[in-house]
Design a protein around this motif. Structure first.
Motif, PDB file in Angstrom:
ATOM      1  N   GLU A 410       4.259  -0.899  -1.954  1.00 37.71           N
ATOM      2  CA  GLU A 410       4.371  -0.847  -3.409  1.00 37.71           C
ATOM      3  C   GLU A 410       2.985  -0.859  -4.058  1.00 37.71           C
ATOM      4  O   GLU A 410       2.686  -0.078  -4.952  1.00 37.71           O
ATOM      5  CB  GLU A 410       5.117  -2.101  -3.857  1.00 37.71           C
ATOM      6  N   ARG A 411       2.139  -1.745  -3.543  1.00 34.81           N
ATOM      7  CA  ARG A 411       0.789  -1.826  -4.105  1.00 34.81           C
ATOM      8  C   ARG A 411      -0.010  -0.561  -3.823  1.00 34.81           C
ATOM      9  O   ARG A 411      -0.749  -0.077  -4.668  1.00 34.81           O
ATOM     10  CB  ARG A 411       0.050  -3.038  -3.536  1.00 34.81           C
ATOM     11  N   ALA A 412       0.148  -0.023  -2.620  1.00 37.80           N
ATOM     12  CA  ALA A 412      -0.577   1.203  -2.282  1.00 37.80           C
ATOM     13  C   ALA A 412      -0.064   2.354  -3.143  1.00 37.80           C
ATOM     14  O   ALA A 412      -0.828   3.224  -3.576  1.00 37.80           O
ATOM     15  CB  ALA A 412      -0.415   1.520  -0.803  1.00 37.80           C
ATOM     16  N   ARG A 413       1.210   2.335  -3.440  1.00 40.31           N
ATOM     17  CA  ARG A 413       1.805   3.378  -4.271  1.00 40.31           C
ATOM     18  C   ARG A 413       1.215   3.323  -5.674  1.00 40.31           C
ATOM     19  O   ARG A 413       0.813   4.343  -6.241  1.00 40.31           O
ATOM     20  CB  ARG A 413       3.330   3.171  -4.314  1.00 40.31           C
ATOM     21  N   ALA A 414       1.107   2.115  -6.202  1.00 41.90           N
ATOM     22  CA  ALA A 414       0.524   1.952  -7.534  1.00 41.90           C
ATOM     23  C   ALA A 414      -0.902   2.500  -7.566  1.00 41.90           C
ATOM     24  O   ALA A 414      -1.314   3.153  -8.518  1.00 41.90           O
ATOM     25  CB  ALA A 414       0.553   0.480  -7.933  1.00 41.90           C
ATOM     26  N   ALA A 415      -1.637   2.259  -6.473  1.00 43.43           N
ATOM     27  CA  ALA A 415      -3.021   2.741  -6.420  1.00 43.43           C
ATOM     28  C   ALA A 415      -3.081   4.266  -6.358  1.00 43.43           C
ATOM     29  O   ALA A 415      -3.945   4.881  -6.986  1.00 43.43           O
ATOM     30  CB  ALA A 415      -3.742   2.131  -5.220  1.00 43.43           C
ATOM     31  N   THR A 416      -2.149   4.898  -5.622  1.00 45.79           N
ATOM     32  CA  THR A 416      -2.179   6.363  -5.552  1.00 45.79           C
ATOM     33  C   THR A 416      -1.734   6.984  -6.874  1.00 45.79           C
ATOM     34  O   THR A 416      -2.175   8.065  -7.230  1.00 45.79           O
ATOM     35  CB  THR A 416      -1.282   6.952  -4.432  1.00 45.79           C
ATOM     36  N   GLU A 417      -0.856   6.268  -7.589  1.00 50.70           N
ATOM     37  CA  GLU A 417      -0.415   6.779  -8.894  1.00 50.70           C
ATOM     38  C   GLU A 417      -1.592   6.873  -9.861  1.00 50.70           C
ATOM     39  O   GLU A 417      -1.684   7.776 -10.672  1.00 50.70           O
ATOM     40  CB  GLU A 417       0.655   5.868  -9.511  1.00 50.70           C
ATOM     41  N   GLU A 418      -2.493   5.869  -9.743  1.00 54.29           N
ATOM     42  CA  GLU A 418      -3.627   5.823 -10.670  1.00 54.29           C
ATOM     43  C   GLU A 418      -4.503   7.064 -10.564  1.00 54.29           C
ATOM     44  O   GLU A 418      -4.967   7.601 -11.550  1.00 54.29           O
ATOM     45  CB  GLU A 418      -4.496   4.596 -10.366  1.00 54.29           C
ATOM     46  N   LYS A 419      -4.732   7.476  -9.275  1.00 49.80           N
ATOM     47  CA  LYS A 419      -5.569   8.651  -9.097  1.00 49.80           C
ATOM     48  C   LYS A 419      -4.654   9.862  -9.098  1.00 49.80           C
ATOM     49  O   LYS A 419      -3.690   9.899  -8.353  1.00 49.80           O
ATOM     50  CB  LYS A 419      -6.298   8.594  -7.753  1.00 49.80           C
ATOM     51  N   ASP A 420      -4.968  10.835  -9.899  1.00 51.97           N
ATOM     52  CA  ASP A 420      -4.105  12.009  -9.896  1.00 51.97           C
ATOM     53  C   ASP A 420      -4.709  13.071  -9.002  1.00 51.97           C
ATOM     54  O   ASP A 420      -5.656  13.756  -9.364  1.00 51.97           O
ATOM     55  CB  ASP A 420      -3.907  12.526 -11.320  1.00 51.97           C
ATOM     56  N   ALA A 429       4.502   9.162  -1.621  1.00 52.63           N
ATOM     57  CA  ALA A 429       5.224   8.104  -0.896  1.00 52.63           C
ATOM     58  C   ALA A 429       4.681   7.971   0.524  1.00 52.63           C
ATOM     59  O   ALA A 429       4.527   6.873   1.051  1.00 52.63           O
ATOM     60  CB  ALA A 429       6.716   8.406  -0.866  1.00 52.63           C
ATOM     61  N   GLU A 430       4.371   9.121   1.120  1.00 56.77           N
ATOM     62  CA  GLU A 430       3.854   9.095   2.489  1.00 56.77           C
ATOM     63  C   GLU A 430       2.454   8.469   2.528  1.00 56.77           C
ATOM     64  O   GLU A 430       2.142   7.666   3.411  1.00 56.77           O
ATOM     65  CB  GLU A 430       3.864  10.519   3.066  1.00 56.77           C
ATOM     66  N   VAL A 431       1.621   8.829   1.554  1.00 59.34           N
ATOM     67  CA  VAL A 431       0.285   8.227   1.483  1.00 59.34           C
ATOM     68  C   VAL A 431       0.428   6.718   1.293  1.00 59.34           C
ATOM     69  O   VAL A 431      -0.249   5.918   1.945  1.00 59.34           O
ATOM     70  CB  VAL A 431      -0.542   8.850   0.330  1.00 59.34           C
ATOM     71  N   ALA A 432       1.346   6.304   0.415  1.00 60.07           N
ATOM     72  CA  ALA A 432       1.542   4.870   0.155  1.00 60.07           C
ATOM     73  C   ALA A 432       1.996   4.149   1.420  1.00 60.07           C
ATOM     74  O   ALA A 432       1.551   3.044   1.713  1.00 60.07           O
ATOM     75  CB  ALA A 432       2.565   4.675  -0.956  1.00 60.07           C
ATOM     76  N   ARG A 433       2.869   4.794   2.177  1.00 59.92           N
ATOM     77  CA  ARG A 433       3.329   4.165   3.421  1.00 59.92           C
ATOM     78  C   ARG A 433       2.154   3.989   4.393  1.00 59.92           C
ATOM     79  O   ARG A 433       1.943   2.916   4.948  1.00 59.92           O
ATOM     80  CB  ARG A 433       4.408   5.032   4.086  1.00 59.92           C
ATOM     81  N   ILE A 434       1.385   5.052   4.549  1.00 59.63           N
ATOM     82  CA  ILE A 434       0.286   5.000   5.516  1.00 59.63           C
ATOM     83  C   ILE A 434      -0.790   4.004   5.086  1.00 59.63           C
ATOM     84  O   ILE A 434      -1.259   3.198   5.881  1.00 59.63           O
ATOM     85  CB  ILE A 434      -0.291   6.423   5.730  1.00 59.63           C
ATOM     86  N   ILE A 435      -1.162   4.057   3.813  1.00 52.60           N
ATOM     87  CA  ILE A 435      -2.206   3.136   3.335  1.00 52.60           C
ATOM     88  C   ILE A 435      -1.673   1.693   3.313  1.00 52.60           C
ATOM     89  O   ILE A 435      -2.363   0.762   3.713  1.00 52.60           O
ATOM     90  CB  ILE A 435      -2.684   3.513   1.911  1.00 52.60           C
ATOM     91  N   GLY A 436      -0.441   1.526   2.862  1.00 47.54           N
ATOM     92  CA  GLY A 436       0.134   0.180   2.779  1.00 47.54           C
ATOM     93  C   GLY A 436       0.242  -0.460   4.155  1.00 47.54           C
ATOM     94  O   GLY A 436      -0.291  -1.549   4.394  1.00 47.54           O
ATOM     95  N   ALA A 437       0.909   0.229   5.067  1.00 49.42           N
ATOM     96  CA  ALA A 437       1.075  -0.324   6.417  1.00 49.42           C
ATOM     97  C   ALA A 437      -0.291  -0.465   7.094  1.00 49.42           C
ATOM     98  O   ALA A 437      -0.574  -1.480   7.731  1.00 49.42           O
ATOM     99  CB  ALA A 437       1.984   0.585   7.246  1.00 49.42           C
ATOM    100  N   GLY A 438      -1.129   0.555   6.915  1.00 51.30           N
ATOM    101  CA  GLY A 438      -2.449   0.528   7.550  1.00 51.30           C
ATOM    102  C   GLY A 438      -3.287  -0.648   7.074  1.00 51.30           C
ATOM    103  O   GLY A 438      -3.989  -1.282   7.867  1.00 51.30           O
ATOM    104  N   SER A 439      -3.193  -0.956   5.783  1.00 54.41           N
ATOM    105  CA  SER A 439      -4.009  -2.047   5.230  1.00 54.41           C
ATOM    106  C   SER A 439      -3.623  -3.386   5.837  1.00 54.41           C
ATOM    107  O   SER A 439      -4.479  -4.182   6.215  1.00 54.41           O
ATOM    108  CB  SER A 439      -3.834  -2.123   3.721  1.00 54.41           C
ATOM    109  N   VAL A 440      -2.319  -3.629   5.940  1.00 51.76           N
ATOM    110  CA  VAL A 440      -1.867  -4.906   6.502  1.00 51.76           C
ATOM    111  C   VAL A 440      -2.234  -4.976   7.987  1.00 51.76           C
ATOM    112  O   VAL A 440      -2.698  -5.993   8.487  1.00 51.76           O
ATOM    113  CB  VAL A 440      -0.349  -5.074   6.320  1.00 51.76           C
ATOM    114  N   LYS A 441      -2.047  -3.866   8.675  1.00 52.92           N
ATOM    115  CA  LYS A 441      -2.390  -3.845  10.097  1.00 52.92           C
ATOM    116  C   LYS A 441      -3.881  -4.097  10.293  1.00 52.92           C
ATOM    117  O   LYS A 441      -4.287  -4.871  11.147  1.00 52.92           O
ATOM    118  CB  LYS A 441      -2.040  -2.485  10.714  1.00 52.92           C
ATOM    119  N   TYR A 442      -4.675  -3.413   9.503  1.00 52.87           N
ATOM    120  CA  TYR A 442      -6.119  -3.546   9.698  1.00 52.87           C
ATOM    121  C   TYR A 442      -6.610  -4.942   9.359  1.00 52.87           C
ATOM    122  O   TYR A 442      -7.488  -5.488  10.028  1.00 52.87           O
ATOM    123  CB  TYR A 442      -6.889  -2.492   8.885  1.00 52.87           C
TER     124      TYR A 442
END
Ligand code: ARG
Length: 586
Positions: A410-420, A429-442
């Motif tokens: 959700e947070r990653a999605r909000a961040a991608t929404e900001e940048k157009d 949605a796919e970017v949000a999934r990858i960045i969101g999951a990736g951030s927690v994993k990393y």
């Protein structure tokens, strides 16, 4: 791997110089801590001189003179009291960069002796809240599985879910009396946990509820059709939802062999252990006592009494006097299975540090049963909230994997929404999934697994610093160079020559991806790879600032583009080993 080749050369130099190495002395070469003097270093001469009581500097000179001249190492130098420093030849670096660019595995060598490794990780318990320990286990275990496969081992991943046990008395009673069927359909894990907690609280207030639950458990264990049906349904619903979460996280298991799978093996196992004298009957229970083969300090079946501080027996109970089997009994049966059916050479258990004693006892018992398989408990600490206390949700509950992943996306999605960036909804949605999951994993994998770490959303999702978004963005930047070149002819690896210090520094870093990947398994530490990737990204940025890529020409341009391509591949492959996917734009 340069380090391994240099180690061989060094070994050869000792023998050429006529210096025989004492029994058990191992010659080792490390990555240089300071690359001003060399790219790799060794303190072998110093350590040996100490043992032989000779002058270290003179010994180092002898080795330097005997060091074979090869295309790899152009220069051996001696520093301080006898450190040996090795410089990799730029031509060898250029060859390596080409090889990285041409090979799908970034030219990382495989282990000489591949093993069959079973990795036991994640393993949540049905209808019990998943806690942060399961988050750490899931990410660390998945990363170790990926790395072990990458370097050539035969890996079997097994999710040993807690799908059997005394909690089912309460779960079944809850199912029969408290279940909200609508809620169960929407979010089974949540609803099962809710009813379990509710019943658990009731048993504490009212003794009769506890008796009812115990009755349900006994019925289940005796094979009552209704209770078995409920149990099966709980397991099915939970696994179905879990698999969705693992899917979102891009995590797969070869097997889901939960505790219940071993039920039928438990009674014969106990009988066998009693017959062989490994277990003994004690007050009606079957237990494994110390066999006295190691000193008390190292004996997992001995512990100090809290009050008297005297050493006392700390047996592993494998069957209670009421006939019930325990967690450890199942673990012993599981080892039998993994060794017999899967021919496991090694079994890795990625489980929190509080279970250390349990595993020490289980491993020692398995040895006494005759198992020679190497078993390792890969422990980890806890995750703390931003306040430094145990990580809790706003309502004071322990945080589980599901909540964390949802919020991260959700947070990653909000961040991608900001940048157009002109992405479609599905792409976003796919970017949000990858960045969101990736951030927690990393955030997890960049930590030393044994220390507790603070969970901070802002930090882990930041584009700056040692984070997944920073590394994914570094990858995106390497790709954007090639997007600019679309349509024009690029011959990448044909002709590579490295002259600028920034080019050489980057090439060396790229070459060391091999060491970084292999080193993860030395002590099961994903953070060695995470930190390597962070350094690689920084080295790349320095290179990009110091060297023009698109505005250069001929061999220089070609070499630099090859460096960009190799960086891109190593970042993608390396992040992939951490279980982190990349995006082409963000
Ligand atoms: N289900 C256990 C827990 O949540 C972890 C299982 C770990 N694996 C094992 N073979 N004991 O604590």
């Amino acid at each position: 791997m340069f380090r391994a080749v240099l180690t061989d050369h060094l070994q050869a130099a000792f023998s050429t110089a006529g210096i025989s190495l004492p029994e058990g002395f191992s010659v080792s070469v490390e990555l240089a801590s300071d690359t001003r003097f060399g790219d790799y270093q060794s303190n072998a001469a110093m350590t040996l001189a100490k043992q032989l009581k000779t002058n270290p500097r003179a010994l180092a000179e002898q080795i330097k003179a005997a060091f074979p001249t090869t295309e790899l190492c152009s220069e051996v130098s001696i520093a301080g009291p006898g450190f040996l420093n090795f410089r990799i030849h730029p031509a060898a670096l250029a060859t390596k960069v080409k090889a990285i660019t041409n090979a799908s595995d970034c030219d990382v060598v495989k282990v000489a002796a591949p093993k069959t490794v079973v990795i036991d990780f994640s393993a949540p318990n049905i209808a019990k809240p998943m806690h942060v320990g399961h988050i750490r286990s899931t990410f660390i275990g998945d990363c170790l599985a990926r790395v072990a496969r990458f370097v050539g081992h035969q890996v079997i991943t097994d999710n040993h879910v807690g799908d059997w046990g005394t909690q089912f008395g309460m779960i079944i009673h809850g199912w029969k009396t408290q279940l909200d069927h609508e809620a169960l359909k929407k979010d089974p894990i949540h609803e099962l946990v809710r009813t379990y907690k509710l019943v658990n609280a009731k048993t504490k207030e009212d003794e009769s509820v506890l008796t009812v639950c115990k009755g349900e458990l006994v019925k289940l264990q005796q094979g009552d059709a209704e209770n078995l049906g409920i149990w099966k349904e709980c397991v099915r619903l939970t696994l179905e939802q879990l698999e969705k979460v693992y899917g979102t996280l891009d995590i797969q298991f070869d097997h889901y062999m939960g505790e219940s799978f071993y039920n039928d093996a438990l009674a014969p196992l106990v009988t066998d252990l009693l017959a062989r004298g490994i277990a003994t009957l004690s007050e009606g229970a079957a237990v494994i006592f110390s066999d006295g083969t190691v000193g008390v300090e190292d004996d997992p079946f001995m512990g100090r009494d809290r009050e008297t501080k005297e050493w006392k027996s700390l047996p592993l109970i494998i069957q209670k006097s009421d006939g019930g089997f325990l967690y450890g009994t199942t673990d012993l049966a599981t080892i039998d299975y993994r060794v017999k059916e899967w021919k496991a050479d090694e079994i890795w258990y990625v489980v929190g540090a509080p279970q250390q004693l349990h595993f020490r006892q289980v491993f020692a018992a398995a040895k006494r049963m005759g198992h020679t398989t190497e078993m390792t408990h890969i422990a980890f600490g806890s995750i703390l909230g931003p306040d430094g206390k145990m990580f809790k949700t706003r309502s004071g509950e322990t945080v589980g994997l599901l909540e964390v992943i949802d919020e991260a996306m959700e947070r990653a999605r909000a961040a991608t929404e900001e940048k157009d960036q002109g992405l479609s909804d599905a792409e976003k949605a796919e970017v949000a999934r990858i960045i969101g999951a990736g951030s927690v994993k990393y955030a997890e994998l960049s930590q030393n697994r044994l220390t507790d770490y603070k969970f901070s959303w802002d930090k882990m999702l930041s584009l700056q610093g040692n984070t997944a978004p920073y590394l994914i963005n570094a990858y995106v930047r390497t790709r954007s160079i090639f997007r600019k070149l679309e349509g024009s002819e690029v011959t990448l690896t044909a002709d590579v020559a490295l002259t600028e210090p920034a080019e050489i520094a980057l090439a060396l870093k790229l070459a060391q991806f091999a060491e970084a990947s292999h080193d993860v398994l030395a002590d099961h530490r994903p953070n060695t790879l995470a930190n390597y990737l962070y350094e690689l990204a920084n080295t790349y940025h320095s290179f990009y600032e110091a060297c023009h890529v698109l505005n250069s020409e001929g061999t220089v341009r070609n070499s630099r583009l090859t460096l960009c391509e190799a960086t891109s591949r190593v970042l993608k492959t390396g992040l992939g080993l951490l279980g982190i996917q990349t995006v082409e734009r963000m």
